[in-house]
Design an enzyme around this catalytic site. Structure first.
Site, mmCIF file in Angstrom:
data_model
loop_
_atom_site.group_PDB
_atom_site.id
_atom_site.type_symbol
_atom_site.label_atom_id
_atom_site.label_comp_id
_atom_site.label_asym_id
_atom_site.label_seq_id
_atom_site.Cartn_x
_atom_site.Cartn_y
_atom_site.Cartn_z
ATOM 1 N N GLY A 45 0.834 -1.194 0.000
ATOM 2 C CA GLY A 45 0.000 0.000 0.000
ATOM 3 C C GLY A 45 0.866 1.240 0.000
ATOM 4 O O GLY A 45 2.028 1.199 0.426
ATOM 5 N N GLN A 50 2.658 10.013 1.547
ATOM 6 C CA GLN A 50 3.975 9.366 1.543
ATOM 7 C C GLN A 50 4.827 9.768 0.345
ATOM 8 O O GLN A 50 6.026 9.504 0.313
ATOM 9 C CB GLN A 50 3.832 7.841 1.570
ATOM 10 C CG GLN A 50 3.265 7.322 2.876
ATOM 11 C CD GLN A 50 3.190 5.820 2.878
ATOM 12 O OE1 GLN A 50 2.272 5.246 2.320
ATOM 13 N NE2 GLN A 50 4.177 5.165 3.477
ATOM 14 N N CYS A 105 5.843 -0.094 7.536
ATOM 15 C CA CYS A 105 5.441 1.070 6.738
ATOM 16 C C CYS A 105 6.622 1.514 5.883
ATOM 17 O O CYS A 105 7.747 1.599 6.381
ATOM 18 C CB CYS A 105 5.022 2.200 7.682
ATOM 19 S SG CYS A 105 4.517 3.697 6.825
ATOM 20 N N LEU A 106 6.369 1.825 4.617
ATOM 21 C CA LEU A 106 7.456 2.230 3.727
ATOM 22 C C LEU A 106 8.110 3.534 4.186
ATOM 23 O O LEU A 106 9.271 3.780 3.860
ATOM 24 C CB LEU A 106 6.932 2.390 2.291
ATOM 25 C CG LEU A 106 6.446 1.093 1.607
ATOM 26 C CD1 LEU A 106 5.924 1.391 0.214
ATOM 27 C CD2 LEU A 106 7.543 0.042 1.555
ATOM 28 N N HIS A 147 -4.499 0.803 7.539
ATOM 29 C CA HIS A 147 -3.155 1.394 7.649
ATOM 30 C C HIS A 147 -3.004 2.566 6.680
ATOM 31 O O HIS A 147 -2.538 3.650 7.058
ATOM 32 C CB HIS A 147 -2.092 0.318 7.375
ATOM 33 C CG HIS A 147 -0.686 0.842 7.401
ATOM 34 N ND1 HIS A 147 0.217 0.516 8.385
ATOM 35 C CD2 HIS A 147 -0.021 1.690 6.556
ATOM 36 C CE1 HIS A 147 1.357 1.157 8.154
ATOM 37 N NE2 HIS A 147 1.250 1.861 7.045
ATOM 38 N N GLU A 148 -3.423 2.351 5.420
ATOM 39 C CA GLU A 148 -3.290 3.423 4.413
ATOM 40 C C GLU A 148 -4.228 4.581 4.728
ATOM 41 O O GLU A 148 -3.872 5.746 4.548
ATOM 42 C CB GLU A 148 -3.565 2.879 3.002
ATOM 43 C CG GLU A 148 -2.580 1.822 2.527
ATOM 44 C CD GLU A 148 -1.128 2.207 2.755
ATOM 45 O OE1 GLU A 148 -0.776 3.382 2.568
ATOM 46 O OE2 GLU A 148 -0.344 1.330 3.144
ATOM 47 N N HIS A 151 -2.901 7.091 7.047
ATOM 48 C CA HIS A 151 -1.948 8.041 6.452
ATOM 49 C C HIS A 151 -2.640 9.326 5.999
ATOM 50 O O HIS A 151 -2.088 10.414 6.161
ATOM 51 C CB HIS A 151 -1.234 7.428 5.246
ATOM 52 C CG HIS A 151 -0.026 6.613 5.601
ATOM 53 N ND1 HIS A 151 1.062 7.159 6.230
ATOM 54 C CD2 HIS A 151 0.274 5.313 5.409
ATOM 55 C CE1 HIS A 151 1.983 6.204 6.409
ATOM 56 N NE2 HIS A 151 1.524 5.073 5.922
HETATM 57 ZN ZN LIG Z 1 2.483 3.242 5.999
#
Ligand SMILES: [Zn+2]
Length: 196
Positions: A45, A50, A105-106, A147-148, A151
């Site tokens: 995701g 991000q 998380c990226l 999760h997304e 953000h």
């Molecule tokens: Zn994340």
């Protein structure tokens, strides 16, 4: 084009994102770039903040989770096809028991922690043609979306940890913000010294 992923510590990850309209400039190109960026980093995701954009948009591709041996065939089938953008999403309802899943998380490389979230969500969103959908997801599919979704609300999974866990990872988080970390994908570090 692979875009740099914003690292923990950047204020853009802490703001509530805004809805977009049909005429958002170069939208198809933006989506292509987001998918390319997510796949390049082996993520499931990626949310617009991000990549530095404060808009209510995230993409998911949950297919890698379909390989999990512990899930049912029905759940695997959902995960395999959960590959799309969510535009102007709104989680209408979260129900069921909270359960723990080890999230990463990226924007926060090399940190994984158990996070508790509710089992089932109902979400309203628009697709690429700006048609409205209301859908219900459970288990891992819900998890990826939750999760997304966080953000675009300015929330990170580390916010949901106990105060003890937060203290334990504080040093690691500082290292991420200042770019003192090895990552095999493009990132933008808010506190990195110029010329490094
Ligand atoms: Zn994340």
């Amino acid at each position: 084009m692979v875009l740099p992923i914003v690292a923990y510590g950047d204020p853009v990850l802490r703001k509530k994102a805004k809805d977009i309209t049909k005429d958002y400039p170069n939208f198809t190109e933006l989506l292509d770039n987001m998918f390319e960026t997510m796949y390049n980093a082996h993520g499931v995701g990626l949310a617009a903040p991000q990549i530095g954009l404060l808009i209510r948009l995230f993409i998911v591709d949950a297919e890698p989770f379909a390989e999990d041996d512990e899930i049912s065939e029905e759940e695997a089938a959902v995960l395999k096809t959960l590959k799309k953008p969510f535009i102007n999403p709104e989680i209408i309802e979260e129900t069921g028991e909270e359960w723990a899943f080890n999230e990463g998380c990226l924007s926060i490389p090399d940190i994984r922690e158990d996070v508790f979230r509710k089992e089932t969500i109902k979400i309203r969103y628009y697709d690429i043609n700006f048609n409205e959908h209301v859908e219900t997801y459970s288990g891992l599919a819900a998890r990826v979306i939750q999760h997304e979704y966080d953000h675009i609300e300015g929330i990170l999974f580390t916010d949901k940890l106990s105060s003890l866990k937060k203290r334990l990872i504080k040093g690691k988080l500082n290292n991420i913000s200042s770019g003192k970390i090895r990552v095999d994908y493009r990132m933008r570090f808010p506190l990195a010294k110029k010329g490094r």
